[in-house]
Scaffold this motif. Structure first.
Motif, mmCIF file in Angstrom:
data_model
loop_
_atom_site.group_PDB
_atom_site.id
_atom_site.type_symbol
_atom_site.label_atom_id
_atom_site.label_comp_id
_atom_site.label_asym_id
_atom_site.label_seq_id
_atom_site.Cartn_x
_atom_site.Cartn_y
_atom_site.Cartn_z
ATOM 1 N N SER A 85 0.827 -1.210 0.000
ATOM 2 C CA SER A 85 0.000 0.000 0.000
ATOM 3 C C SER A 85 0.858 1.256 0.000
ATOM 4 N N ILE A 86 1.944 1.233 0.762
ATOM 5 C CA ILE A 86 2.840 2.388 0.809
ATOM 6 C C ILE A 86 3.499 2.619 -0.550
ATOM 7 N N ARG A 99 -5.860 -5.978 -6.030
ATOM 8 C CA ARG A 99 -6.860 -5.902 -7.114
ATOM 9 C C ARG A 99 -7.927 -4.844 -6.830
ATOM 10 N N MET A 100 -8.453 -4.828 -5.607
ATOM 11 C CA MET A 100 -9.587 -3.975 -5.313
ATOM 12 C C MET A 100 -9.177 -2.519 -5.039
ATOM 13 N N LEU A 101 -8.073 -2.304 -4.357
ATOM 14 C CA LEU A 101 -7.686 -0.942 -3.993
ATOM 15 C C LEU A 101 -6.774 -0.284 -5.020
ATOM 16 N N GLY A 160 2.796 -0.227 -8.233
ATOM 17 C CA GLY A 160 2.247 -1.252 -7.352
ATOM 18 C C GLY A 160 2.331 -2.634 -7.965
ATOM 19 N N ALA A 161 2.037 -2.734 -9.265
ATOM 20 C CA ALA A 161 2.106 -4.024 -9.953
ATOM 21 C C ALA A 161 3.532 -4.560 -9.976
ATOM 22 N N TYR A 162 4.508 -3.644 -10.121
ATOM 23 C CA TYR A 162 5.900 -4.096 -10.156
ATOM 24 C C TYR A 162 6.344 -4.646 -8.799
ATOM 25 N N PHE A 163 5.908 -4.020 -7.712
ATOM 26 C CA PHE A 163 6.357 -4.439 -6.389
ATOM 27 C C PHE A 163 5.525 -5.582 -5.805
#
Length: 290
Positions: free
Chosen positions: A57-58, A152-154, A82-85
């Motif tokens: 999230s961070i 996926r949701m957030l 986000g997808a990369y991490f």
């Protein structure tokens, strides 16, 4: 007489060994007990169960304005930060659930006398380890479900849709969680006391995450540090997870220009065997010097 590793004190006269079926049943009951205890400890839940979700999230929020990674020359395509991490957080969650969780938990149980009491009870050592390994497996799966839901949701992170990707994920996950669990059991012999367990284990786990491509892009590290990271299982676990969750074009960014799944499997297997040997040599119901 010195205590034998991975064995129990002799049973009192007239007490017969438990049958294999009863050993398994006791082990399954231990799983339920260990899971309940796990979720009752707040700091353990945060630093092993929720930590990857918090870190994802961070990263996804802090770098949301930095643009996509791996874009085309015209600026199109690529994936979000986000997808990369995400694959790194999956690998970190497995490491935390297995290594950090078990190493600190068993060290505490040695220190507070829990293992000594269990060693004097009819509970077989096999049932004890079924409970520990089962707890790691159950809590790790729950952690992954939560992590994927948040992704996926957030943050609208696309998850793989190809069955072969999930098949690859399955064997990497199972091999990774087994390897991390046995290494956690082996590492529990290092802290001198239960109070020092966190101070000993957490820095090791944290350093491995920083040099293995979890919090930093692996290709950003100098070559000598990449080579050091390649000696440890987390680097290979993270690389395997990237092969599942990242596009094929990202394979060229790996240390040797490809996913190298054969090398992932080989290195995790080697560390699994090393962990089993160390468990055999070091695990005792009580400390040798106690």
């Amino acid at each position: 007489m010195s205590e034998t590793t991975l064995t129990r004190p002799p049973l009192p006269t007239g007490v017969t060994p438990l049958s294999r079926g009863r050993t398994l049943r006791l082990g399954l009951k231990r799983i339920a007990y260990e899971v309940r205890v796990y979720f009752r400890v707040g700091d353990q839940v945060f630093f092993t169960f929720l930590f990857p979700v918090v870190m994802l999230s961070i990263f996804a929020t802090a770098f949301s304005t930095s643009g996509n990674i791996g874009t085309n020359p015209d600026g199109s395509g690529g994936i979000t930060q986000g997808a990369y991490f995400l694959p790194g957080m999956v690998a970190a969650g497995i490491l935390l659930s297995g290594v950090q969780n078990l190493a600190t938990d068993i060290a505490m149980e040695k220190s507070d006398g829990t293992l000594k009491r269990l060693g004097g009870s009819p509970l077989p050592v096999v049932s004890y380890f079924i409970g520990k390994m089962g707890q790691v497996f159950v809590t790790s799966l729950a952690q992954l479900v939560l992590l994927f839901l948040v992704a996926r949701m957030l943050f609208a992170i696309e998850l793989p849709t190809e069955p072969e990707k999930w098949a690859t994920f399955a064997w990497i996950y199972l091999l990774g969680i087994l390897t991390c669990a046995v290494l956690g059991i082996a590492l529990s012999a290092v802290p001198r006391t239960g109070k020092s367990a966190g101070a000993v284990i957490i820095p090791i786990v944290l350093v491995l995450q920083f040099i293995s491509g979890v919090y930093l892009m692996f290709t950003m590290l100098p070559e000598w540090l990449q080579n050091i990271a390649s000696l440890f299982p987390l680097k290979w676990l993270a690389q395997g997870m990237r092969s599942v969750f990242l596009p094929e074009s990202f394979a060229s960014l790996e240390q040797h220009g490809g996913w190298d799944l054969d090398a992932v499997a080989l290195n995790l297997l080697i560390w699994c065997v090393v962990g089993l040997v160390l468990c055999r040599l070091t695990f005792r119901w009580i400390r040798k010097d106690s």
